[in-house]
Design a protein around this motif. Sequence first.
Motif, mmCIF file in Angstrom:
data_model
loop_
_atom_site.group_PDB
_atom_site.id
_atom_site.type_symbol
_atom_site.label_atom_id
_atom_site.label_comp_id
_atom_site.label_asym_id
_atom_site.label_seq_id
_atom_site.Cartn_x
_atom_site.Cartn_y
_atom_site.Cartn_z
ATOM 1 N N ALA A 67 -8.235 13.490 -13.829
ATOM 2 C CA ALA A 67 -6.914 12.944 -13.524
ATOM 3 C C ALA A 67 -6.001 14.028 -12.951
ATOM 4 N N PHE A 68 -6.072 15.221 -13.511
ATOM 5 C CA PHE A 68 -5.249 16.325 -13.006
ATOM 6 C C PHE A 68 -5.630 16.675 -11.572
ATOM 7 N N MET A 69 -6.948 16.779 -11.311
ATOM 8 C CA MET A 69 -7.411 17.115 -9.960
ATOM 9 C C MET A 69 -7.038 16.020 -8.958
ATOM 10 N N ALA A 70 -7.082 14.752 -9.380
ATOM 11 C CA ALA A 70 -6.685 13.659 -8.487
ATOM 12 C C ALA A 70 -5.205 13.770 -8.144
ATOM 13 N N GLY A 71 -4.375 14.145 -9.123
ATOM 14 C CA GLY A 71 -2.950 14.334 -8.849
ATOM 15 C C GLY A 71 -2.711 15.465 -7.868
ATOM 16 N N VAL A 72 -3.420 16.579 -8.060
ATOM 17 C CA VAL A 72 -3.284 17.717 -7.140
ATOM 18 C C VAL A 72 -3.719 17.308 -5.737
ATOM 19 N N ARG A 73 -4.847 16.586 -5.657
ATOM 20 C CA ARG A 73 -5.361 16.144 -4.365
ATOM 21 C C ARG A 73 -4.370 15.202 -3.676
ATOM 22 N N ASN A 74 -3.782 14.288 -4.443
ATOM 23 C CA ASN A 74 -2.812 13.350 -3.865
ATOM 24 C C ASN A 74 -1.570 14.081 -3.362
#
Length: 117
Positions: A67-74
């Motif tokens: 979830a953290f990596m998806a937020g960074v990617r977004n």
Amino acid sequence: AAKRPLVGMAFRPDVKAVKQFNPRFEEDFVKTRDYDVDRSRAERKRLQREVRREHRGAMRALRKDNAFMAGVRNREEARTKQATQKQYNHVFQFLQQQEQDFRSGGQKGILFNKKKK
């Protein structure tokens, strides 16, 4: 093949009574304690429980990391999209200025021949 007469249950010597299991009740029962008399089996069950608990914890950590990596990617994608849109707007504004200049006859958008009312 002659039919044999039916034999009743009373005449069969090999029939045995079903073994009854009496439940063991512990006076001072503790929910977390394993009351299995086979120590190796109890230890194996305890280790399997521990492995399952660790697996669940690892899956929870992986979901949190994902979830953290998806937020960074977004956020990164939004930043690049915003930069691209800004560059697109700059180019479009330049082209509009060029078209306006061309339509006004090279006067930078000022029409001198326009009649005043």
